[in-house]
Design an enzyme around this catalytic site. Structure first.
Site, PDB file in Angstrom:
ATOM      1  N   LYS A 173      24.289  85.601-103.774  1.00 33.34           N
ATOM      2  CA  LYS A 173      24.079  84.947-102.481  1.00 33.34           C
ATOM      3  C   LYS A 173      23.446  85.931-101.505  1.00 33.34           C
ATOM      4  CE  LYS A 173      26.776  84.484 -98.904  1.00 33.34           C
ATOM      5  NZ  LYS A 173      25.789  84.590 -97.783  1.00 33.34           N
ATOM      6  N   GLU A 246      29.853  98.367-101.153  1.00 34.60           N
ATOM      7  CA  GLU A 246      29.075  99.301-100.333  1.00 34.60           C
ATOM      8  C   GLU A 246      29.122  98.760 -98.921  1.00 34.60           C
ATOM      9  OE1 GLU A 246      26.988 100.771 -98.036  1.00 34.60           O
ATOM     10  OE2 GLU A 246      25.083 100.234 -98.984  1.00 34.60           O
ATOM     11  N   CYS A 280      22.429 101.668 -93.435  1.00 35.03           N
ATOM     12  CA  CYS A 280      23.773 102.239 -93.558  1.00 35.03           C
ATOM     13  C   CYS A 280      23.757 103.763 -93.606  1.00 35.03           C
ATOM     14  CB  CYS A 280      24.465 101.711 -94.818  1.00 35.03           C
ATOM     15  SG  CYS A 280      24.665  99.928 -94.844  1.00 35.03           S
ATOM     16  N   GLU A 376      30.280 101.448 -86.355  1.00 31.60           N
ATOM     17  CA  GLU A 376      28.884 101.301 -86.752  1.00 31.60           C
ATOM     18  C   GLU A 376      28.130 100.439 -85.739  1.00 31.60           C
ATOM     19  OE1 GLU A 376      26.658 100.900 -91.010  1.00 31.60           O
ATOM     20  OE2 GLU A 376      28.278  99.486 -90.623  1.00 31.60           O
TER      21      GLU A 376
END
Length: 475
Positions: A173, A246, A280, A376
Protein backbone atom coordinates in the site's frame (compact mmCIF):
# COMPACT_ATOMS: atom_id res chain seq x y z
CA UNK A 1 -9.52 10.19 -12.85
CA UNK A 2 -10.31 7.45 -10.34
CA UNK A 3 -7.28 5.27 -9.63
CA UNK A 4 -7.48 1.48 -9.54
CA UNK A 5 -5.90 -1.26 -7.46
CA UNK A 6 -3.49 -3.72 -9.06
CA UNK A 7 -4.45 -7.26 -8.03
CA UNK A 8 -3.62 -10.59 -9.63
CA UNK A 9 -1.80 -8.93 -12.51
CA UNK A 10 -4.72 -6.66 -13.49
CA UNK A 11 -5.87 -3.14 -12.69
CA UNK A 12 -9.28 -3.41 -11.04
CA UNK A 13 -11.79 -1.06 -9.49
CA UNK A 14 -11.93 -1.11 -5.70
CA UNK A 15 -14.99 -2.81 -4.27
CA UNK A 16 -15.49 -0.33 -1.44
CA UNK A 17 -17.24 3.05 -1.76
CA UNK A 18 -14.64 5.16 0.05
CA UNK A 19 -12.78 7.82 -1.93
CA UNK A 20 -10.16 10.46 -1.19
CA UNK A 21 -8.67 13.25 -3.27
CA UNK A 22 -5.05 13.22 -4.38
CA UNK A 23 -3.81 16.82 -4.35
CA UNK A 24 -0.86 18.45 -6.08
CA UNK A 25 1.32 20.09 -3.40
CA UNK A 26 2.57 22.54 -6.03
CA UNK A 27 -0.85 24.07 -6.65
CA UNK A 28 -3.12 22.63 -3.96
CA UNK A 29 -5.45 21.37 -6.69
CA UNK A 30 -6.94 17.89 -7.04
CA UNK A 31 -5.16 15.69 -9.61
CA UNK A 32 -6.82 12.31 -9.02
CA UNK A 33 -9.27 10.37 -6.86
CA UNK A 34 -8.05 7.31 -4.98
CA UNK A 35 -10.20 4.53 -3.55
CA UNK A 36 -10.06 3.59 0.11
CA UNK A 37 -9.72 -0.16 -0.20
CA UNK A 38 -11.81 -2.17 2.22
CA UNK A 39 -11.82 -5.75 3.54
CA UNK A 40 -12.93 -7.34 0.25
CA UNK A 41 -10.17 -5.56 -1.67
CA UNK A 42 -7.49 -6.59 0.81
CA UNK A 43 -8.82 -10.17 0.84
CA UNK A 44 -8.58 -10.31 -2.95
CA UNK A 45 -5.01 -8.98 -2.96
CA UNK A 46 -3.89 -11.34 -0.20
CA UNK A 47 -5.50 -14.34 -1.90
CA UNK A 48 -3.80 -13.43 -5.18
CA UNK A 49 -0.42 -13.15 -3.43
CA UNK A 50 -0.93 -16.44 -1.58
CA UNK A 51 -1.87 -18.27 -4.77
CA UNK A 52 1.11 -16.83 -6.64
CA UNK A 53 3.46 -17.80 -3.82
CA UNK A 54 2.85 -21.50 -4.41
CA UNK A 55 4.75 -21.25 -7.71
CA UNK A 56 6.91 -18.13 -7.21
CA UNK A 57 8.67 -19.71 -4.23
CA UNK A 58 9.73 -22.58 -6.51
CA UNK A 59 11.44 -20.31 -9.02
CA UNK A 60 15.21 -20.54 -9.07
CA UNK A 61 17.37 -17.58 -8.09
CA UNK A 62 18.47 -17.26 -11.71
CA UNK A 63 14.84 -17.03 -12.89
CA UNK A 64 14.09 -14.31 -10.34
CA UNK A 65 17.29 -12.53 -11.33
CA UNK A 66 16.29 -12.54 -14.98
CA UNK A 67 12.90 -10.96 -14.24
CA UNK A 68 14.37 -8.35 -11.90
CA UNK A 69 16.92 -7.36 -14.53
CA UNK A 70 14.09 -6.99 -17.04
CA UNK A 71 12.25 -4.83 -14.52
CA UNK A 72 15.29 -2.58 -14.06
CA UNK A 73 15.58 -2.09 -17.82
CA UNK A 74 11.85 -1.38 -18.06
CA UNK A 75 12.08 1.26 -15.33
CA UNK A 76 14.64 3.17 -17.35
CA UNK A 77 12.68 2.72 -20.58
CA UNK A 78 9.56 4.16 -18.90
CA UNK A 79 11.33 6.99 -17.09
CA UNK A 80 9.07 9.75 -18.44
CA UNK A 81 5.83 8.07 -17.35
CA UNK A 82 7.23 7.29 -13.89
CA UNK A 83 8.54 10.84 -13.42
CA UNK A 84 5.28 12.47 -14.46
CA UNK A 85 3.20 10.19 -12.23
CA UNK A 86 5.30 11.05 -9.22
CA UNK A 87 5.65 14.73 -10.02
CA UNK A 88 1.84 15.11 -9.99
CA UNK A 89 1.71 13.84 -6.41
CA UNK A 90 4.91 15.25 -4.88
CA UNK A 91 5.84 18.41 -6.78
CA UNK A 92 9.46 17.25 -6.74
CA UNK A 93 11.66 18.59 -9.55
CA UNK A 94 11.45 16.20 -12.48
CA UNK A 95 15.20 15.79 -12.86
CA UNK A 96 15.50 14.86 -9.20
CA UNK A 97 12.89 12.12 -9.64
CA UNK A 98 14.65 10.86 -12.76
CA UNK A 99 18.06 10.75 -11.08
CA UNK A 100 17.30 9.87 -7.47
CA UNK A 101 14.35 7.52 -7.89
CA UNK A 102 14.14 6.09 -11.40
CA UNK A 103 17.88 5.87 -12.08
CA UNK A 104 18.86 4.93 -8.54
CA UNK A 105 15.87 2.59 -8.34
CA UNK A 106 17.01 0.70 -11.43
CA UNK A 107 20.43 0.32 -9.82
CA UNK A 108 18.80 -0.99 -6.64
CA UNK A 109 16.80 -3.56 -8.61
CA UNK A 110 19.92 -4.72 -10.47
CA UNK A 111 21.70 -5.17 -7.15
CA UNK A 112 18.83 -7.26 -5.77
CA UNK A 113 18.82 -9.29 -8.98
CA UNK A 114 22.41 -10.28 -8.25
CA UNK A 115 21.71 -10.75 -4.55
CA UNK A 116 19.07 -13.35 -5.39
CA UNK A 117 21.91 -15.72 -6.32
CA UNK A 118 24.20 -15.15 -3.35
CA UNK A 119 22.27 -16.38 -0.31
CA UNK A 120 23.91 -19.30 1.46
CA UNK A 121 23.79 -21.22 4.74
CA UNK A 122 26.16 -23.20 6.93
CA UNK A 123 28.12 -26.05 5.41
CA UNK A 124 26.44 -29.43 5.22
CA UNK A 125 28.30 -31.71 7.59
CA UNK A 126 27.92 -34.18 10.45
CA UNK A 127 27.57 -32.04 13.57
CA UNK A 128 26.02 -35.11 15.21
CA UNK A 129 27.54 -38.50 14.48
CA UNK A 130 25.57 -40.43 11.88
CA UNK A 131 23.51 -37.40 10.86
CA UNK A 132 24.09 -34.75 8.20
CA UNK A 133 22.74 -31.24 8.82
CA UNK A 134 22.33 -28.31 6.48
CA UNK A 135 20.51 -24.99 6.42
CA UNK A 136 17.87 -23.88 3.95
CA UNK A 137 17.12 -20.21 3.41
CA UNK A 138 13.50 -19.89 2.36
CA UNK A 139 11.16 -16.99 1.56
CA UNK A 140 8.87 -16.08 4.44
CA UNK A 141 5.73 -16.06 2.25
CA UNK A 142 3.30 -13.23 1.54
CA UNK A 143 4.61 -9.86 2.74
CA UNK A 144 2.42 -6.85 3.55
CA UNK A 145 4.28 -3.61 2.84
CA UNK A 146 3.44 0.05 3.50
CA UNK A 147 5.42 2.91 1.95
CA UNK A 148 5.60 6.66 2.75
CA UNK A 149 5.11 9.77 0.64
CA UNK A 150 8.56 11.37 0.71
CA UNK A 151 10.19 9.13 -1.94
CA UNK A 152 7.25 7.04 -3.19
CA UNK A 153 8.92 5.19 -6.05
CA UNK A 154 12.24 4.62 -4.32
CA UNK A 155 10.59 3.35 -1.14
CA UNK A 156 8.46 0.93 -3.17
CA UNK A 157 11.59 -0.38 -4.88
CA UNK A 158 13.40 -0.75 -1.55
CA UNK A 159 10.47 -2.87 -0.36
CA UNK A 160 9.77 -5.05 -3.38
CA UNK A 161 13.37 -5.58 -4.54
CA UNK A 162 14.68 -7.71 -1.65
CA UNK A 163 11.32 -9.38 -1.05
CA UNK A 164 11.05 -10.56 -4.66
CA UNK A 165 14.72 -11.55 -4.82
CA UNK A 166 14.18 -13.83 -1.82
CA UNK A 167 11.12 -15.47 -3.41
CA UNK A 168 8.24 -13.76 -1.60
CA UNK A 169 5.01 -12.32 -2.99
CA UNK A 170 3.75 -8.88 -2.03
CA UNK A 171 0.73 -6.79 -1.16
CA UNK A 172 1.86 -3.16 -0.99
CA UNK A 173 0.00 0.00 0.00
CA UNK A 174 1.52 3.33 -1.02
CA UNK A 175 0.78 6.54 0.87
CA UNK A 176 -2.69 7.92 0.19
CA UNK A 177 -1.15 11.23 -0.94
CA UNK A 178 1.32 9.73 -3.45
CA UNK A 179 -0.10 6.58 -5.07
CA UNK A 180 0.48 7.22 -8.76
CA UNK A 181 4.16 6.36 -9.24
CA UNK A 182 3.66 3.05 -7.43
CA UNK A 183 0.82 2.24 -9.83
CA UNK A 184 3.09 3.23 -12.72
CA UNK A 185 5.68 0.80 -11.33
CA UNK A 186 3.02 -1.93 -11.28
CA UNK A 187 2.18 -1.18 -14.90
CA UNK A 188 5.84 -1.54 -15.83
CA UNK A 189 6.01 -4.86 -13.96
CA UNK A 190 2.71 -6.18 -15.36
CA UNK A 191 4.25 -8.00 -18.33
CA UNK A 192 7.37 -9.12 -16.44
CA UNK A 193 6.27 -10.60 -13.13
CA UNK A 194 3.77 -13.49 -12.93
CA UNK A 195 0.24 -12.47 -11.94
CA UNK A 196 -0.22 -12.08 -8.19
CA UNK A 197 3.47 -11.77 -7.32
CA UNK A 198 3.09 -8.00 -6.88
CA UNK A 199 -0.23 -6.50 -5.77
CA UNK A 200 -1.02 -2.84 -4.99
CA UNK A 201 -3.96 -1.73 -2.87
CA UNK A 202 -4.79 1.94 -2.41
CA UNK A 203 -6.23 3.52 0.69
CA UNK A 204 -5.61 5.30 3.95
CA UNK A 205 -4.49 4.14 7.39
CA UNK A 206 -7.58 1.96 7.73
CA UNK A 207 -6.49 -0.03 4.69
CA UNK A 208 -3.04 -0.45 6.19
CA UNK A 209 -4.60 -1.79 9.38
CA UNK A 210 -6.58 -4.34 7.39
CA UNK A 211 -3.36 -5.53 5.77
CA UNK A 212 -1.33 -5.82 8.96
CA UNK A 213 -4.12 -7.62 10.82
CA UNK A 214 -4.88 -9.97 7.93
CA UNK A 215 -4.55 -13.72 8.38
CA UNK A 216 -2.36 -14.24 5.28
CA UNK A 217 0.89 -12.22 5.57
CA UNK A 218 3.87 -13.85 7.25
CA UNK A 219 5.67 -10.51 7.53
CA UNK A 220 4.80 -6.81 7.67
CA UNK A 221 7.22 -4.10 6.52
CA UNK A 222 6.60 -0.38 6.92
CA UNK A 223 8.49 2.85 6.40
CA UNK A 224 6.71 5.62 8.27
CA UNK A 225 6.28 7.46 11.56
CA UNK A 226 7.03 6.06 15.00
CA UNK A 227 3.31 6.16 15.78
CA UNK A 228 2.51 4.13 12.67
CA UNK A 229 5.35 1.70 13.36
CA UNK A 230 4.19 1.04 16.89
CA UNK A 231 0.66 0.43 15.64
CA UNK A 232 1.92 -2.00 13.02
CA UNK A 233 4.11 -3.85 15.53
CA UNK A 234 1.20 -4.16 17.97
CA UNK A 235 -1.16 -5.33 15.23
CA UNK A 236 1.31 -7.85 13.81
CA UNK A 237 1.98 -9.19 17.29
CA UNK A 238 -1.60 -10.41 17.50
CA UNK A 239 -0.82 -12.98 14.84
CA UNK A 240 2.89 -13.35 15.76
CA UNK A 241 3.96 -11.83 12.43
CA UNK A 242 7.50 -10.72 11.69
CA UNK A 243 7.93 -6.97 11.30
CA UNK A 244 10.44 -4.69 9.60
CA UNK A 245 10.22 -1.07 10.72
CA UNK A 246 11.98 2.04 9.38
CA UNK A 247 10.52 4.87 11.40
CA UNK A 248 12.34 8.11 10.76
CA UNK A 249 15.21 10.01 12.29
CA UNK A 250 16.58 13.15 13.86
CA UNK A 251 20.09 13.10 12.45
CA UNK A 252 22.91 15.06 14.10
CA UNK A 253 25.80 16.55 12.15
CA UNK A 254 28.74 16.96 14.54
CA UNK A 255 31.01 19.75 13.28
CA UNK A 256 34.43 20.18 14.85
CA UNK A 257 36.43 23.42 14.68
CA UNK A 258 39.03 21.91 12.35
CA UNK A 259 36.47 21.11 9.62
CA UNK A 260 36.37 23.08 6.38
CA UNK A 261 33.66 25.37 7.70
CA UNK A 262 32.42 27.08 4.50
CA UNK A 263 32.26 23.78 2.58
CA UNK A 264 30.61 22.01 5.53
CA UNK A 265 27.96 24.70 5.95
CA UNK A 266 27.12 24.60 2.25
CA UNK A 267 26.91 20.80 2.28
CA UNK A 268 24.69 20.65 5.37
CA UNK A 269 22.23 23.16 3.94
CA UNK A 270 22.10 21.22 0.69
CA UNK A 271 21.63 17.89 2.45
CA UNK A 272 19.23 19.35 5.03
CA UNK A 273 16.89 21.00 2.52
CA UNK A 274 17.06 18.35 -0.21
CA UNK A 275 13.52 17.18 -1.03
CA UNK A 276 12.30 20.00 1.24
CA UNK A 277 13.94 18.25 4.20
CA UNK A 278 11.49 15.35 3.84
CA UNK A 279 14.18 12.75 4.36
CA UNK A 280 14.59 10.53 7.41
CA UNK A 281 18.38 10.87 7.18
CA UNK A 282 18.51 14.66 6.68
CA UNK A 283 20.95 16.51 8.98
CA UNK A 284 18.39 18.33 11.09
CA UNK A 285 20.54 18.93 14.21
CA UNK A 286 23.82 20.74 13.66
CA UNK A 287 26.15 20.41 16.66
CA UNK A 288 29.13 22.72 16.27
CA UNK A 289 32.17 23.29 18.47
CA UNK A 290 31.67 26.43 20.52
CA UNK A 291 34.88 28.16 19.36
CA UNK A 292 33.45 28.45 15.84
CA UNK A 293 29.73 28.42 16.66
CA UNK A 294 28.86 32.00 15.75
CA UNK A 295 30.92 31.90 12.57
CA UNK A 296 29.26 28.66 11.51
CA UNK A 297 25.74 29.94 12.17
CA UNK A 298 26.49 32.86 9.85
CA UNK A 299 27.79 30.47 7.18
CA UNK A 300 24.69 28.28 7.46
CA UNK A 301 22.43 31.32 7.18
CA UNK A 302 24.31 32.57 4.14
CA UNK A 303 23.95 29.19 2.41
CA UNK A 304 20.27 28.96 3.35
CA UNK A 305 19.48 32.44 1.98
CA UNK A 306 21.07 31.41 -1.32
CA UNK A 307 18.86 28.29 -1.52
CA UNK A 308 15.54 28.82 -3.26
CA UNK A 309 12.26 26.94 -3.37
CA UNK A 310 9.27 27.38 -5.62
CA UNK A 311 8.04 26.25 -9.02
CA UNK A 312 9.76 22.88 -9.57
CA UNK A 313 9.84 23.55 -13.32
CA UNK A 314 12.17 26.50 -12.69
CA UNK A 315 15.75 25.17 -12.61
CA UNK A 316 16.85 27.89 -10.19
CA UNK A 317 14.77 26.30 -7.40
CA UNK A 318 16.62 23.66 -5.39
CA UNK A 319 13.61 21.91 -3.89
CA UNK A 320 9.85 21.72 -4.22
CA UNK A 321 6.93 21.81 -1.78
CA UNK A 322 6.11 19.93 1.36
CA UNK A 323 3.91 17.02 0.48
CA UNK A 324 0.47 17.84 1.82
CA UNK A 325 -1.59 20.43 3.64
CA UNK A 326 -1.58 18.59 6.95
CA UNK A 327 2.20 18.27 7.00
CA UNK A 328 2.63 21.87 5.82
CA UNK A 329 0.54 23.06 8.77
CA UNK A 330 2.56 20.91 11.18
CA UNK A 331 5.91 22.34 10.06
CA UNK A 332 4.51 25.87 10.20
CA UNK A 333 3.18 25.31 13.73
CA UNK A 334 6.54 23.97 14.96
CA UNK A 335 8.26 27.19 13.88
CA UNK A 336 5.51 29.41 15.28
CA UNK A 337 5.67 27.70 18.69
CA UNK A 338 9.43 27.94 19.26
CA UNK A 339 10.45 28.81 22.83
CA UNK A 340 11.60 32.36 23.52
CA UNK A 341 15.26 31.38 23.78
CA UNK A 342 15.32 30.00 20.22
CA UNK A 343 16.09 32.36 17.35
CA UNK A 344 15.11 31.96 13.72
CA UNK A 345 18.23 33.19 11.98
CA UNK A 346 16.73 32.94 8.51
CA UNK A 347 13.55 31.50 6.99
CA UNK A 348 10.91 30.13 9.31
CA UNK A 349 7.79 30.74 7.23
CA UNK A 350 5.91 29.62 4.11
CA UNK A 351 7.19 30.67 0.70
CA UNK A 352 5.03 31.75 -2.22
CA UNK A 353 1.33 32.31 -2.61
CA UNK A 354 0.20 28.84 -3.66
CA UNK A 355 1.11 25.28 -2.82
CA UNK A 356 2.94 24.00 0.26
CA UNK A 357 6.35 25.62 -0.08
CA UNK A 358 8.47 26.46 2.97
CA UNK A 359 11.60 28.59 3.26
CA UNK A 360 15.01 27.10 4.11
CA UNK A 361 15.29 27.70 7.84
CA UNK A 362 18.12 27.96 10.37
CA UNK A 363 17.24 28.05 14.08
CA UNK A 364 19.90 28.85 16.71
CA UNK A 365 19.77 29.10 20.50
CA UNK A 366 17.85 25.84 20.92
CA UNK A 367 18.23 23.59 23.95
CA UNK A 368 18.43 19.81 24.08
CA UNK A 369 14.93 19.35 25.53
CA UNK A 370 13.19 21.65 23.03
CA UNK A 371 10.55 19.86 20.92
CA UNK A 372 12.20 21.04 17.71
CA UNK A 373 15.38 19.22 18.81
CA UNK A 374 13.68 16.08 20.07
CA UNK A 375 10.86 15.64 17.53
CA UNK A 376 11.06 15.01 13.80
CA UNK A 377 10.18 18.16 11.84
CA UNK A 378 10.54 16.63 8.37
CA UNK A 379 10.97 19.99 6.68
CA UNK A 380 13.79 22.27 5.43
CA UNK A 381 14.74 23.19 9.01
CA UNK A 382 18.18 22.91 10.67
CA UNK A 383 18.75 23.66 14.36
CA UNK A 384 22.17 24.63 15.76
CA UNK A 385 23.63 23.81 19.18
CA UNK A 386 27.13 24.43 20.54
CA UNK A 387 29.38 21.87 22.27
CA UNK A 388 32.77 22.23 23.91
CA UNK A 389 34.22 18.72 24.13
CA UNK A 390 34.07 15.54 22.10
CA UNK A 391 32.23 13.72 24.87
CA UNK A 392 29.63 16.49 25.12
CA UNK A 393 29.11 16.33 21.35
CA UNK A 394 28.45 12.59 21.52
CA UNK A 395 26.10 13.01 24.48
CA UNK A 396 24.06 15.67 22.68
CA UNK A 397 24.02 13.69 19.45
CA UNK A 398 22.81 10.52 21.16
CA UNK A 399 20.34 12.36 23.37
CA UNK A 400 17.23 11.79 21.25
CA UNK A 401 14.91 8.81 20.80
CA UNK A 402 15.83 8.39 17.12
CA UNK A 403 18.93 6.56 15.90
CA UNK A 404 18.86 6.29 12.12
CA UNK A 405 21.67 8.46 10.73
CA UNK A 406 24.41 10.90 11.74
CA UNK A 407 27.59 12.52 10.46
CA UNK A 408 30.97 13.76 11.71
CA UNK A 409 32.80 16.69 10.13
CA UNK A 410 36.49 16.97 10.99
CA UNK A 411 39.97 16.97 9.45
CA UNK A 412 41.31 14.65 12.17
CA UNK A 413 41.21 10.91 11.45
CA UNK A 414 41.33 9.93 15.13
CA UNK A 415 38.39 12.20 15.96
CA UNK A 416 36.38 10.72 13.11
CA UNK A 417 37.13 7.16 14.22
CA UNK A 418 36.29 7.74 17.89
CA UNK A 419 33.11 9.72 17.30
CA UNK A 420 31.78 7.38 14.61
CA UNK A 421 32.34 4.51 17.06
CA UNK A 422 30.44 6.27 19.84
CA UNK A 423 27.50 7.63 17.84
CA UNK A 424 24.47 5.41 18.44
CA UNK A 425 23.06 5.47 14.91
CA UNK A 426 22.59 2.94 12.14
CA UNK A 427 24.70 5.01 9.77
CA UNK A 428 27.56 7.43 10.39
CA UNK A 429 28.95 9.52 7.53
CA UNK A 430 32.31 11.28 7.78
CA UNK A 431 32.60 14.63 5.99
CA UNK A 432 29.46 13.91 3.99
CA UNK A 433 25.82 13.04 4.68
CA UNK A 434 22.67 11.41 3.18
CA UNK A 435 24.48 9.47 0.42
CA UNK A 436 23.44 5.82 0.05
CA UNK A 437 24.55 2.89 -2.08
CA UNK A 438 22.81 -0.36 -2.96
CA UNK A 439 25.57 -2.46 -1.41
CA UNK A 440 25.40 -0.95 2.10
CA UNK A 441 22.62 -1.41 4.70
CA UNK A 442 20.22 1.34 5.71
CA UNK A 443 18.29 1.16 8.98
CA UNK A 444 18.39 2.43 12.53
CA UNK A 445 18.10 1.66 16.22
CA UNK A 446 15.86 2.83 19.08
CA UNK A 447 12.69 4.59 17.88
CA UNK A 448 14.00 4.58 14.33
CA UNK A 449 12.98 0.94 14.18
CA UNK A 450 14.77 -2.25 13.26
CA UNK A 451 15.71 -4.20 10.17
CA UNK A 452 17.72 -3.11 7.15
CA UNK A 453 16.91 -1.80 3.69
CA UNK A 454 19.39 -2.16 0.81
CA UNK A 455 22.37 -4.58 0.80
CA UNK A 456 22.36 -8.34 1.32
CA UNK A 457 21.10 -7.72 4.86
CA UNK A 458 17.75 -6.56 3.47
CA UNK A 459 17.37 -9.73 1.40
CA UNK A 460 18.04 -11.78 4.53
CA UNK A 461 15.24 -9.84 6.26
CA UNK A 462 12.81 -11.50 3.87
CA UNK A 463 14.02 -15.06 4.46
CA UNK A 464 13.57 -17.67 7.14
CA UNK A 465 16.17 -20.24 8.20
CA UNK A 466 15.32 -23.93 8.32
CA UNK A 467 17.55 -26.69 9.73
CA UNK A 468 17.31 -30.02 7.89
CA UNK A 469 18.94 -33.15 9.38
CA UNK A 470 19.31 -36.53 7.62
CA UNK A 471 19.99 -39.76 9.45
CA UNK A 472 22.68 -41.57 7.47
CA UNK A 473 21.66 -45.08 8.55
CA UNK A 474 23.93 -48.06 9.07
CA UNK A 475 27.34 -48.16 7.33
Amino acid sequence: MVLQNFIGGEFVDALGDGRLDVVSPTTGEKVAVSPISGPADVDAAMDAAANAFTTWKRTTPSERQRMLLQLADALEANETALVEAQHRNTGQPRQMIADEEVGAGADNIRFFAGAARTLEGKAATEYLAGHTSYVRREPVGVVAQVTPWNYPLMMAIWKIGPALAAGNTIVLKPSDTTPESTLALARVAQDILPAGVLNIVLGDASTGELMTEHRVPSMVSITGSVRAGKAVAASAAKNVRRTHLELGGKAPAVVFADADLPATAQALVEFGTFNAGQDCTAPTRVLVQDSVHDEFVDLLAEAARATTTGDPDDAKNYYGPLNNARHFATVKEKLESLPAHAKVVTGGKPAGQAGFFFEPTIVAGVRQDDPIVQEETFGPVLTVQPFSTESEAVELANGVDYALASSVWTADHGTAMRVSRDLDFGCVWVNTHVLLTSEMPHGGFKNSGYGKDLSLYSVEEYTRVKHVMHALGED
